[in-house]
Write a protein that holds these residues in place. Sequence first.
Motif, short mmCIF file in Angstrom:
data_model
loop_
_atom_site.label_atom_id
_atom_site.label_comp_id
_atom_site.label_asym_id
_atom_site.label_seq_id
_atom_site.Cartn_x
_atom_site.Cartn_y
_atom_site.Cartn_z
N GLU A 23 36.17 36.69 53.83
CA GLU A 23 36.37 35.64 52.82
C GLU A 23 36.25 34.26 53.48
OE1 GLU A 23 39.54 34.28 49.37
OE2 GLU A 23 40.28 35.16 51.22
N TYR A 107 40.05 32.05 39.72
CA TYR A 107 38.97 32.94 40.15
C TYR A 107 37.63 32.26 40.02
CZ TYR A 107 35.64 36.77 40.09
OH TYR A 107 34.55 37.58 40.34
N PRO A 109 33.79 33.35 39.96
CA PRO A 109 32.84 34.47 39.95
C PRO A 109 31.80 34.32 41.06
CG PRO A 109 33.20 33.63 37.73
CD PRO A 109 33.86 32.65 38.66
N GLY A 110 31.59 35.40 41.79
CA GLY A 110 30.62 35.37 42.87
C GLY A 110 31.09 34.64 44.10
N ASP A 114 35.21 37.82 46.16
CA ASP A 114 34.45 39.02 45.77
C ASP A 114 34.04 39.82 47.00
OD1 ASP A 114 34.71 38.01 43.24
OD2 ASP A 114 32.58 38.06 42.75
N ALA A 118 35.36 43.60 47.77
CA ALA A 118 34.32 44.62 47.89
C ALA A 118 34.43 45.35 49.22
CB ALA A 118 32.94 44.00 47.75
N LYS A 134 33.91 49.35 41.01
CA LYS A 134 34.52 48.10 40.59
C LYS A 134 35.81 47.85 41.34
CE LYS A 134 37.35 49.75 36.73
NZ LYS A 134 37.68 49.60 35.29
N ILE A 137 40.32 41.33 40.99
CA ILE A 137 41.01 40.18 41.57
C ILE A 137 41.99 39.65 40.53
CG2 ILE A 137 40.77 37.81 42.40
CD1 ILE A 137 38.07 38.61 43.56
N HIS A 146 40.43 39.95 36.93
CA HIS A 146 38.99 39.75 36.85
C HIS A 146 38.32 40.93 37.54
CE1 HIS A 146 39.41 35.49 35.61
NE2 HIS A 146 40.48 35.53 36.40
N VAL A 148 35.36 42.95 39.34
CA VAL A 148 34.24 42.64 40.23
C VAL A 148 33.39 43.89 40.37
CG1 VAL A 148 33.57 41.94 42.56
CG2 VAL A 148 35.60 40.92 41.48
N LEU A 154 26.31 43.19 46.44
CA LEU A 154 27.58 42.79 47.05
C LEU A 154 27.86 43.62 48.31
CD1 LEU A 154 29.95 40.89 46.86
CD2 LEU A 154 31.04 42.46 45.24
#
Length: 222
Positions: A23, A107, A109-110, A114, A118, A134, A137, A146, A148, A154
């Motif tokens: 991250e 959050y 997205p992307g 994520d 993942a 899936k 988060i 949310h 993912v 990913l």
Amino acid sequence: MTAPNLPASPAPEPTQVPISALEHYTYCGRQAGLILLEDAFADDAATVRGTILHERVHTPGHETRPGTKTLRALPVWHDDLGLTGVCDVVEIRRKAVTPVEHKSGRYQPGGPADVQVAAQAMCLEAMFGVDIDKAVIWSAADRRRHEVAVDATLRTTVETTTAAVRTMLAEASLPAAPADKRCRRCSMAESCMPKVLAGDRRYRQALADLYRIPTDEPPTPT
């Protein structure tokens, strides 16, 4: 005399990469380098909120309700990828395993989170022998979950980012400072000094002059 058939030497294990570093590296390579190579970290309001949030979920334990078993602070790893870390929450249902990463902010997205969740999913796949398509988060700021999609794109990002972090660790070299809008939100901007290192032309020129040997005369011996 025939030489004995000796067993092949096992391949060296890859350098372990913390899942949390993915991250950080996705957000900013230099931030990840400061944390991993120089053991540097600085708190601000956002990181303190995150620490308080994770104190609630980082107490190891589990709970069971009809149809779902919830594990907290579960250590995970992936031997082939050389990843290791801790999942905030893992929800286990019939034939379904879902990592749930808790975040204090909104959050995106992307975003970097994520990649982190993942990677957790890929570790859980290897450990539980299941397919995970899936992850989730939980955003405290949004106060909602949310989903993912852990898809091929990913997964590739997880693998390439892991390799990039491992290379950075092997070379022990800090990535360049980006000196862009990300720095305004980074708690480590003061120790990183992005504008000084990346945006100041005079600084870079002075640094180059400091180590330049004049070509018109030999250096004076000491």
